[in-house]
Scaffold this motif. Structure first.
Motif, PDB file in Angstrom:
ATOM      1  N   ILE A   1      46.208  40.165  42.467  1.00 16.49           N
ATOM      2  CA  ILE A   1      46.617  39.375  41.311  1.00 16.49           C
ATOM      3  C   ILE A   1      46.321  37.917  41.613  1.00 16.49           C
ATOM      4  N   MET A   2      45.573  37.314  40.685  1.00 17.00           N
ATOM      5  CA  MET A   2      45.167  35.917  40.849  1.00 17.00           C
ATOM      6  C   MET A   2      45.764  35.075  39.726  1.00 17.00           C
ATOM      7  N   THR A   3      46.007  33.811  40.037  1.00 19.42           N
ATOM      8  CA  THR A   3      46.480  32.886  39.022  1.00 19.42           C
ATOM      9  C   THR A   3      45.956  31.486  39.334  1.00 19.42           C
ATOM     10  N   THR A   4      46.358  30.517  38.529  1.00 16.70           N
ATOM     11  CA  THR A   4      45.907  29.143  38.760  1.00 16.70           C
ATOM     12  C   THR A   4      46.728  28.521  39.889  1.00 16.70           C
ATOM     13  N   ALA A   5      46.202  27.455  40.490  1.00 17.52           N
ATOM     14  CA  ALA A   5      46.877  26.810  41.612  1.00 17.52           C
ATOM     15  C   ALA A   5      48.277  26.326  41.216  1.00 17.52           C
ATOM     16  N   GLU A   6      48.413  25.796  39.994  1.00 14.55           N
ATOM     17  CA  GLU A   6      49.719  25.284  39.550  1.00 14.55           C
ATOM     18  C   GLU A   6      50.739  26.410  39.477  1.00 14.55           C
ATOM     19  N   ARG A   7      50.342  27.512  38.857  1.00 17.83           N
ATOM     20  CA  ARG A   7      51.279  28.635  38.704  1.00 17.83           C
ATOM     21  C   ARG A   7      51.545  29.347  40.030  1.00 17.83           C
ATOM     22  N   ALA A   8      50.590  29.260  40.928  1.00 20.44           N
ATOM     23  CA  ALA A   8      50.710  29.998  42.191  1.00 20.44           C
ATOM     24  C   ALA A   8      51.925  29.555  43.000  1.00 20.44           C
ATOM     25  N   LYS A   9      52.310  28.307  42.835  1.00 16.29           N
ATOM     26  CA  LYS A   9      53.428  27.763  43.628  1.00 16.29           C
ATOM     27  C   LYS A   9      54.754  28.441  43.283  1.00 16.29           C
TER      28      LYS A   9
ATOM     29  N   ALA B   1      44.133  30.969  42.978  1.00 19.68           N
ATOM     30  CA  ALA B   1      44.696  31.559  44.194  1.00 19.68           C
ATOM     31  C   ALA B   1      44.995  33.041  43.999  1.00 19.68           C
ATOM     32  N   ILE B   2      44.960  33.758  45.093  1.00 16.60           N
ATOM     33  CA  ILE B   2      45.482  35.129  45.092  1.00 16.60           C
ATOM     34  C   ILE B   2      46.965  35.024  45.435  1.00 16.60           C
ATOM     35  N   VAL B   3      47.793  35.613  44.559  1.00 18.56           N
ATOM     36  CA  VAL B   3      49.240  35.536  44.805  1.00 18.56           C
ATOM     37  C   VAL B   3      49.852  36.905  45.094  1.00 18.56           C
ATOM     38  N   GLY B   4      49.147  37.962  44.727  1.00 17.14           N
ATOM     39  CA  GLY B   4      49.685  39.299  44.983  1.00 17.14           C
ATOM     40  C   GLY B   4      48.607  40.239  45.472  1.00 17.14           C
ATOM     41  N   VAL B   5      48.934  41.030  46.475  1.00 12.76           N
ATOM     42  CA  VAL B   5      48.003  42.062  46.951  1.00 12.76           C
ATOM     43  C   VAL B   5      48.767  43.383  47.064  1.00 12.76           C
ATOM     44  N   GLY B   6      48.051  44.455  46.846  1.00 11.99           N
ATOM     45  CA  GLY B   6      48.682  45.775  46.980  1.00 11.99           C
ATOM     46  C   GLY B   6      47.655  46.824  47.316  1.00 11.99           C
ATOM     47  N   ALA B   7      48.069  47.816  48.084  1.00 11.62           N
ATOM     48  CA  ALA B   7      47.197  48.946  48.413  1.00 11.62           C
ATOM     49  C   ALA B   7      47.978  50.229  48.192  1.00 11.62           C
ATOM     50  N   SER B   8      47.293  51.234  47.706  1.00 11.01           N
ATOM     51  CA  SER B   8      47.907  52.561  47.623  1.00 11.01           C
ATOM     52  C   SER B   8      47.836  53.196  49.002  1.00 11.01           C
TER      53      SER B   8
ATOM     54  N   CYS C   1      42.654  32.933  30.772  1.00 12.06           N
ATOM     55  CA  CYS C   1      43.748  33.792  31.247  1.00 12.06           C
ATOM     56  C   CYS C   1      44.689  33.000  32.159  1.00 12.06           C
ATOM     57  N   ARG C   2      45.924  33.502  32.258  1.00 17.40           N
ATOM     58  CA  ARG C   2      46.919  32.898  33.155  1.00 17.40           C
ATOM     59  C   ARG C   2      47.101  33.699  34.434  1.00 17.40           C
ATOM     60  N   ASN C   3      47.107  35.015  34.314  1.00 17.49           N
ATOM     61  CA  ASN C   3      47.287  35.894  35.476  1.00 17.49           C
ATOM     62  C   ASN C   3      46.320  37.068  35.347  1.00 17.49           C
ATOM     63  N   VAL C   4      45.389  37.149  36.277  1.00 16.94           N
ATOM     64  CA  VAL C   4      44.383  38.210  36.210  1.00 16.94           C
ATOM     65  C   VAL C   4      44.684  39.263  37.267  1.00 16.94           C
ATOM     66  N   ALA C   5      44.701  40.528  36.840  1.00 19.32           N
ATOM     67  CA  ALA C   5      44.826  41.643  37.796  1.00 19.32           C
ATOM     68  C   ALA C   5      43.449  42.247  38.015  1.00 19.32           C
ATOM     69  N   LEU C   6      43.099  42.460  39.277  1.00 20.88           N
ATOM     70  CA  LEU C   6      41.849  43.136  39.626  1.00 20.88           C
ATOM     71  C   LEU C   6      42.231  44.472  40.253  1.00 20.88           C
ATOM     72  N   LEU C   7      41.844  45.550  39.591  1.00 23.07           N
ATOM     73  CA  LEU C   7      42.259  46.879  40.032  1.00 23.07           C
ATOM     74  C   LEU C   7      41.054  47.698  40.468  1.00 23.07           C
ATOM     75  N   TYR C   8      41.205  48.351  41.600  1.00 21.64           N
ATOM     76  CA  TYR C   8      40.124  49.159  42.159  1.00 21.64           C
ATOM     77  C   TYR C   8      40.650  50.551  42.471  1.00 21.64           C
ATOM     78  N   GLY C   9      39.956  51.564  41.995  1.00 23.45           N
ATOM     79  CA  GLY C   9      40.339  52.953  42.288  1.00 23.45           C
ATOM     80  C   GLY C   9      39.136  53.752  42.745  1.00 23.45           C
ATOM     81  N   ASN C  10      39.327  54.543  43.795  1.00 23.32           N
ATOM     82  CA  ASN C  10      38.213  55.263  44.415  1.00 23.32           C
ATOM     83  C   ASN C  10      38.714  56.623  44.876  1.00 23.32           C
ATOM     84  N   ALA C  11      38.161  57.699  44.291  1.00 20.94           N
ATOM     85  CA  ALA C  11      38.530  59.050  44.737  1.00 20.94           C
ATOM     86  C   ALA C  11      37.292  59.775  45.263  1.00 20.94           C
TER      87      ALA C  11
END
Lengths: 386, 136
Positions: A226-234, A15-22, A107-117
């Protein structure tokens, strides 16, 4: 052929549990790393994790943003990190990769980071800077004046127009719809710039038959998931958004020539895989997030994923059918054409926010399933549910 | 004659027979000795059968327009004075497709499916480009 029975085991497992935008726009003093990190802090706050919880780091950005450098700046020493520099169609494949890292236990918690200038760096998506001297293969045919991803889409648009009798005027419905959506999105760069069909038709051609408003924006910004497993997502701060289905199909034939028959060689297979894995049909999808470097991509996605028949997207996209309140709302955030050019990453953020019911005036009422679709010789799709 | 300001092709060991061909008014393709398939690209292996033996052969120079675009934006300085200019994707009678410019027709006369044939244009003392014109 994918092993669908095995793949089904991955349904709703991550699951995706966290989202963020600059901030999104033009920031001459900021580099892609700084923008991505701004988004990362926001995503951590969104899910209630701390930096040290992150043990997977996936990084992407135009021009190559290094996961090693990013990790150094963040003080992260994860189990696994990677940069995938495969262009705008990387988003779907990278989220799929993150799901595999999580479900396998790597992995337990994966962060996917995107930067574009791209705006600040003056990135040109065509012309001399995109030709590699002495490399015939990487940039052939430039000596005829052929260049830019937009031209590839223009050739396909022409093929669609002449094959099916569709028109630029019909295509205008796509950017017009997305500007309407952007007007309801405080984050959208074009939130105060409405568009009409007439204004679209008066706008200049870039590569005919595509016009200025058929092209995406070019701007700076960062996005983090930020993504994690379904169990941890709760245990996270907000309602998890589960990855219910995924699909992917590549073809490398003619990869150096944009001459696929309207992506019929890749997208239908990716669609079949994802619907099969998720165990749902098209009618179950409440909204679509479609990778829209160019307006015509919307037509290819609708046709190749079966939301309308081949050749009928021109008519299908009229009369508000792809707008909020319509049959299948598309890019409710405004997409690349009107919100920001974050190469598919803000499409994921919007999918999550829609499924959490956080979208205010642009909320798709009762949204339970949102699908992301990206065209290309690397076609991909993700089906999310709340 | 004013200096040619458009970008020029990069000639290498793999594609040199193609560029030598166009100097002699020949449109050459690689033909696989295994399956007989033609390819435009100077790939080492045949994408159809994987064979590694191929010969450069002269082709008919005939084909049809598969699709096309009209560039109104001058991404290249050397094309600045020619916008709007066309780039057409031609499917050759032998199968492979290549990008080129259509000459001898106005941009609004171009149509998908239009039969075309190769013409050769010496753009510098060393380099010739193959372009296409409506088949007559």
């Amino acid at each position: 052929m994918p092993d669908l029975e095995r793949l089904k085991r991955l349904r709703n497992r991550t699951a995706i549990v966290g989202v963020g935008a600059s901030r999104q726009g033009t920031f001459p003093d900021l580099d892609p790393y700084t923008l991505a990190i701004e988004a990362f802090r926001s995503a951590l706050d969104d899910c209630g994790l701390v930096r040290g919880d992150i043990d997977g780091l996936i990084v992407q950005g135009p021009g190559g943003v290094s996961f090693v450098r990013m990790g150094e700046m963040l003080g992260l020493n994860p189990v696994a990190g990677a940069t995938f520099d495969i262009g705008g169609f990387a988003t779907g494949p990278l989220i799929q990769y993150a799901a595999l890292l999580l479900d396998s236990g790597i992995c337990r918690n994966v962060a996917l980071l995107y930067g574009n200038a791209s705006r600040t760096e003056g990135r040109r998506f065509g012309g001399e800077t995109t030709v590699t001297p002495g490399r015939e293969y990487s940039s052939a045919f430039y000596y005829y004046g052929l260049t830019s991803p937009g031209a590839a889409s223009a050739f396909q648009a022409r093929l669609h127009f002449e094959t099916y009798g569709t028109t630029s005027r019909q295509l205008a419905a796509v950017p017009v719809a997305q500007r309407r959506h952007a007007a309801l999105n405080p984050q959208a760069i074009k939130k105060d710039s409405p568009l009409t069909v007439e204004k679209h038709q008066r706008s200049r051609f870039i590569c005919e038959p595509l016009r200025l408003y058929d092209y995406c924006l070019i701007n700076d910004g960062g996005v983090a998931l930020i993504m994690t497993t379904a169990e941890r997502a709760k245990d996270r701060r907000k309602r998890p958004v589960y990855l219910m289905g995924l699909g992917r199909h590549d073809t490398y034939r003619h990869s150096s020539l944009p001459n696929y028959l309207l992506w019929r060689e890749t997208m239908p297979m990716a669609a079949e895989m994802a619907f099969g894995m998720a165990g749902i049909g098209r009618d179950d999808v409440d909204a679509l997030m479609i990778y829209d470097s160019f307006s015509i991509n919307i037509w290819f996605a609708l046709e190749n994923f079966g939301f309308c028949k081949p050749g009928e997207a021109g008519a299908f996209t009229q009369d508000g059918r792809i707008e909020l309140g319509g049959e299948i709302p598309v890019n409710t955030h405004g997409g690349h054409l009107a919100e920001s050019y974050m190469q598919g990453w803000l499409h994921q953020v919007e999918a999550v926010r829609q499924l959490r019911g956080e979208c205010g005036a642009r909320q798709v009422r009762g949204a339970e399933i949102v699908q992301y679709i990206c065209r290309g010789n690397v076609a991909s799709t993700l089906i999310y549910r709340n | 004659m004013s200096a040619y300001r458009k970008p020029l092709p990069a000639v290498d060991d793999l594609n040199r027979p193609f560029w030598e061909g166009v100097r002699r008014r020949e449109l050459r393709l690689l033909r696989c000795e295994g399956c007989g398939g033609y390819r435009f690209r100077s790939f080492r292996l045949c994408p159809k059968c994987g064979g590694d033996k191929a010969t450069w052969v002269e082709t008919s120079g005939k084909g049809t327009i598969w699709s096309y675009g009209i560039f109104h934006k001058a991404y290249f300085e050397g094309f600045k004075d020619e916008v709007p200019y066309n780039v057409v994707l031609v499917e050759l009678a032998e199968g492979p497709r290549l990008y080129t410019n259509l000459v001898g027709a106005r941009n609004d006369q171009i149509r998908i499916g239009m039969p075309v044939e190769a013409v050769f244009e010496d753009v510098t003392p060393e380099v010739t480009l193959v372009k296409f014109k409506p088949a007559g």
